[in-house]
Design a protein around this motif. Structure first.
Motif, PDB file in Angstrom:
ATOM      1  N   THR A   1     -12.849  11.156  -6.098  1.00 47.22           N
ATOM      2  CA  THR A   1     -13.219  12.431  -6.733  1.00 47.22           C
ATOM      3  C   THR A   1     -13.991  13.313  -5.771  1.00 47.22           C
ATOM      4  N   GLU A   2     -14.949  12.733  -5.061  1.00 47.57           N
ATOM      5  CA  GLU A   2     -15.763  13.516  -4.117  1.00 47.57           C
ATOM      6  C   GLU A   2     -14.922  13.989  -2.938  1.00 47.57           C
ATOM      7  N   ALA A   3     -14.034  13.122  -2.451  1.00 50.12           N
ATOM      8  CA  ALA A   3     -13.190  13.516  -1.323  1.00 50.12           C
ATOM      9  C   ALA A   3     -12.273  14.670  -1.700  1.00 50.12           C
ATOM     10  N   GLU A   4     -11.779  14.656  -2.922  1.00 45.73           N
ATOM     11  CA  GLU A   4     -10.829  15.687  -3.356  1.00 45.73           C
ATOM     12  C   GLU A   4     -11.468  17.061  -3.436  1.00 45.73           C
ATOM     13  N   LYS A   5     -12.794  17.116  -3.502  1.00 46.99           N
ATOM     14  CA  LYS A   5     -13.494  18.402  -3.547  1.00 46.99           C
ATOM     15  C   LYS A   5     -13.434  19.140  -2.214  1.00 46.99           C
ATOM     16  N   VAL A   6     -13.204  18.378  -1.126  1.00 48.57           N
ATOM     17  CA  VAL A   6     -13.262  18.997   0.204  1.00 48.57           C
ATOM     18  C   VAL A   6     -11.936  18.949   0.958  1.00 48.57           C
ATOM     19  N   ARG A   7     -10.990  18.112   0.491  1.00 46.89           N
ATOM     20  CA  ARG A   7      -9.699  18.024   1.195  1.00 46.89           C
ATOM     21  C   ARG A   7      -8.683  17.388   0.261  1.00 46.89           C
ATOM     22  N   PRO A   8      -7.416  17.573   0.537  1.00 44.86           N
ATOM     23  CA  PRO A   8      -6.397  16.903  -0.282  1.00 44.86           C
ATOM     24  C   PRO A   8      -6.449  15.397  -0.064  1.00 44.86           C
ATOM     25  N   ILE A   9      -6.364  14.666  -1.141  1.00 46.80           N
ATOM     26  CA  ILE A   9      -6.252  13.217  -1.026  1.00 46.80           C
ATOM     27  C   ILE A   9      -4.818  12.822  -1.372  1.00 46.80           C
ATOM     28  N   GLY A  10      -4.501  11.571  -1.153  1.00 39.58           N
ATOM     29  CA  GLY A  10      -3.151  11.104  -1.426  1.00 39.58           C
ATOM     30  C   GLY A  10      -3.069  10.391  -2.764  1.00 39.58           C
ATOM     31  N   SER A  11      -2.229   9.397  -2.816  1.00 41.99           N
ATOM     32  CA  SER A  11      -2.067   8.565  -4.006  1.00 41.99           C
ATOM     33  C   SER A  11      -1.991   7.122  -3.560  1.00 41.99           C
ATOM     34  N   MET A  12      -2.204   6.211  -4.496  1.00 35.58           N
ATOM     35  CA  MET A  12      -2.056   4.802  -4.146  1.00 35.58           C
ATOM     36  C   MET A  12      -1.468   4.030  -5.309  1.00 35.58           C
ATOM     37  N   SER A  13      -0.656   3.054  -4.942  1.00 35.66           N
ATOM     38  CA  SER A  13      -0.031   2.169  -5.913  1.00 35.66           C
ATOM     39  C   SER A  13       0.141   0.817  -5.257  1.00 35.66           C
ATOM     40  N   MET A  14       0.465  -0.186  -6.054  1.00 38.43           N
ATOM     41  CA  MET A  14       0.664  -1.526  -5.520  1.00 38.43           C
ATOM     42  C   MET A  14       1.872  -2.150  -6.199  1.00 38.43           C
ATOM     43  N   SER A  15       2.751  -2.762  -5.428  1.00 40.61           N
ATOM     44  CA  SER A  15       3.877  -3.492  -5.986  1.00 40.61           C
ATOM     45  C   SER A  15       3.598  -4.982  -5.894  1.00 40.61           C
ATOM     46  N   ALA A  16       3.905  -5.687  -6.969  1.00 41.39           N
ATOM     47  CA  ALA A  16       3.719  -7.132  -7.014  1.00 41.39           C
ATOM     48  C   ALA A  16       5.080  -7.783  -6.852  1.00 41.39           C
ATOM     49  N   ALA A  17       5.433  -8.132  -5.624  1.00 38.97           N
ATOM     50  CA  ALA A  17       6.780  -8.628  -5.379  1.00 38.97           C
ATOM     51  C   ALA A  17       6.876  -9.260  -3.999  1.00 38.97           C
ATOM     52  N   ASP A  18       7.931 -10.045  -3.816  1.00 41.00           N
ATOM     53  CA  ASP A  18       8.292 -10.558  -2.499  1.00 41.00           C
ATOM     54  C   ASP A  18       8.749  -9.372  -1.646  1.00 41.00           C
ATOM     55  N   PHE A  19       8.113  -9.169  -0.514  1.00 35.56           N
ATOM     56  CA  PHE A  19       8.413  -8.035   0.346  1.00 35.56           C
ATOM     57  C   PHE A  19       9.893  -7.965   0.694  1.00 35.56           C
ATOM     58  N   LEU A  20      10.481  -9.089   1.067  1.00 35.48           N
ATOM     59  CA  LEU A  20      11.872  -9.084   1.501  1.00 35.48           C
ATOM     60  C   LEU A  20      12.824  -8.744   0.363  1.00 35.48           C
ATOM     61  N   CYS A  21      12.521  -9.213  -0.829  1.00 34.13           N
ATOM     62  CA  CYS A  21      13.405  -8.938  -1.967  1.00 34.13           C
ATOM     63  C   CYS A  21      13.342  -7.474  -2.389  1.00 34.13           C
ATOM     64  N   LEU A  22      12.131  -6.940  -2.511  1.00 38.94           N
ATOM     65  CA  LEU A  22      11.980  -5.585  -3.044  1.00 38.94           C
ATOM     66  C   LEU A  22      12.398  -4.514  -2.051  1.00 38.94           C
ATOM     67  N   TYR A  23      11.981  -4.639  -0.805  1.00 37.27           N
ATOM     68  CA  TYR A  23      12.154  -3.524   0.132  1.00 37.27           C
ATOM     69  C   TYR A  23      13.484  -3.569   0.881  1.00 37.27           C
ATOM     70  N   ALA A  24      14.292  -4.575   0.616  1.00 38.61           N
ATOM     71  CA  ALA A  24      15.664  -4.569   1.116  1.00 38.61           C
ATOM     72  C   ALA A  24      16.620  -3.915   0.124  1.00 38.61           C
ATOM     73  N   GLU A  25      16.101  -3.535  -1.040  1.00 40.15           N
ATOM     74  CA  GLU A  25      16.945  -2.899  -2.050  1.00 40.15           C
ATOM     75  C   GLU A  25      17.414  -1.524  -1.568  1.00 40.15           C
ATOM     76  N   LYS A  26      18.552  -1.094  -2.111  1.00 36.78           N
ATOM     77  CA  LYS A  26      19.128   0.185  -1.692  1.00 36.78           C
ATOM     78  C   LYS A  26      18.197   1.354  -1.982  1.00 36.78           C
ATOM     79  N   ASP A  27      17.467   1.292  -3.102  1.00 38.05           N
ATOM     80  CA  ASP A  27      16.617   2.431  -3.453  1.00 38.05           C
ATOM     81  C   ASP A  27      15.383   2.544  -2.563  1.00 38.05           C
TER      82      ASP A  27
END
Length: 412
Positions: free
Chosen positions: A252-278
């Protein structure tokens, strides 16, 4: 981030029986932390202490040693650690929707899962509590700077090279652990996605990022689980406040002075999820911190990273080569039996190998990356007690590799 929002992929509960078993064991390991730690750290030592000749244990029980008082203080420290463990346990029951109501109305594990945690699960709970020192204490800032610094500098350089007006960088952090790097990159304006397969880490990161009410909410004692190599009891029993920041307030404080990003987390086997076409060509940056050596087959890791990077995107890495699957024995008959009924496309794939740092660099080029920069011998401590008589520090390799702007399709 403070409305108990669970991580992606687990908000509707888990239906797979094997997955549920892992979750129950993970939750039980946090629930059992105090019981097991008291038994291993103090109960067995008291038994061994009173097995000494009476004249000897009486001498050690008196000043200046006060050994029995030390064991009492360790018990108190375990309870402080356990307060964090129990909080993670309670939040985990809510997150996964697996708790049942107790007599007091609080959630508890279904009775059949009490005591289900295996020794390896207990070890992971204990090591995760220790890891809060590295990721979420003020005193761990030096370790974070050593490991995160090269990553953040490379990402900053990539932002600068792309110039003003460019959309926020989409960054993937595989093996995100307790989520500190994900948080830091979000603060710096990146659209950041962490990926983690360990439920011990997912439970802990979700709590600290989404639910913890204030800085310094918990006090941990990371060095109490072993009695070796301590110069003093003061250091053995040193405590640290965690977290050092309140994530929602910082954002909240950072957003007052500059754009901040977003964050999320995926709960998965890296190889299975990130080899998908999407996931093809979805990220500007893959930020790898102490991650690549978790691969049984590094070729699969690199091909998957190449697949999910946008053309011109970069893989930024720092870490040692402590190959996690070194020594794993592959049973061909067992693999054939599993393969007949399941798709073994993830980290459980058969086979493994270990490369040197120089060979890793050669493999990057073979897979299709262009090496941008490289630095070796970077001192990167990992949950290191600076006052211990035993000092172990990695001399890590850090490099940036780019996916060519035009590249052939990679089959993963």
């Amino acid at each position: 981030m403070e409305d108990d929002t669970p991580w992606n992929g687990i908000e509707n509960g888990i239906d797979d029986p094997e997955e549920l078993q892992v979750i129950y064991r993970t939750l039980d390991s946090y629930q059992q932390y105090a019981k097991i730690a008291h038994f291993q750290c103090t109960h067995l030592r008291r038994q061994a202490f009173y097995a000494l000749p009476q004249a000897h244990w009486q001498k050690l029980a008196a000043p200046p040693f006060n050994y029995l008082d030390t064991l009492d203080r360790v018990d108190d420290a375990i309870e402080s650690n356990a307060e964090l463990a129990r909080t993670i346990f309670k939040k985990g029951l809510e997150m996964f929707h697996v708790g049942v109501a107790s007599e007091t109305g609080d959630l508890k594990l279904p009775p059949q899962w009490n005591g289900s945690a295996k020794p390896n699960d207990i070890d992971k709970a204990r090591s995760t509590i220790r890891q809060f020192y590295r990721d979420w204490s003020a005193e761990g800032a030096g370790e974070r700077a050593a490991s995160f610094g090269p990553i953040i500098r490379a990402i900053d350089a990539e932002k600068e090279a792309r110039g003003p007006g460019h959309p926020p960088l989409k960054v993937l952090v595989p093996g995100a652990g307790l989520g500190r790097l994900v948080f830091e990159l979000c603060l710096r304006g990146c659209e950041t996605e962490g990926n983690e397969i360990s439920y011990h880490q997912l439970l802990a990161s979700s709590y600290i990022l989404n639910c913890c009410e204030r800085p310094g909410r918990h006090t941990i004692f990371p060095w109490i689980h072993t009695f070796s190599n301590h110069k003093s009891r003061a250091n053995h029993l040193r405590s640290y406040s965690v977290p050092d920041v309140h994530c929602a307030t910082e954002l909240t404080e950072a957003e007052k002075v500059r754009p901040i990003g977003s964050m999320s987390m995926s709960a998965a086997d890296f190889l299975c999820l990130y080899a998908e076409k999407d996931r093809a060509a979805a990220y500007d940056v893959v930020a790898s911190v102490f991650f690549l050596d978790t691969a049984p087959n590094l070729i699969r890791y690199l091909e998957t990273i190449l697949h999910c990077l946008k053309p011109g995107g970069i893989l930024v890495n720092i870490g040692p080569l402590l190959w996690h699957f070194e020594g794993r024995v592959w049973d061909r008959d067992e693999h054939d039996e599993v393969e007949s009924g399941h798709d073994t496309s993830g980290i459980a794939d058969p086979g493994n190998f270990e490369l040197t740092d120089e060979e890793v660099m050669s493999l990057l080029a073979e897979v299709g990356f262009e090496i941008v920069s490289r630095e070796t011998g970077i001192e990167t401590p990992y949950i290191l007690d600076r006052e211990s008589m035993l000092q172990t520090t990695y001399r890590a390799s850090s490099w940036v590799a780019r996916k060519p702007a035009k590249t052939a399709t990679v089959q993963v």
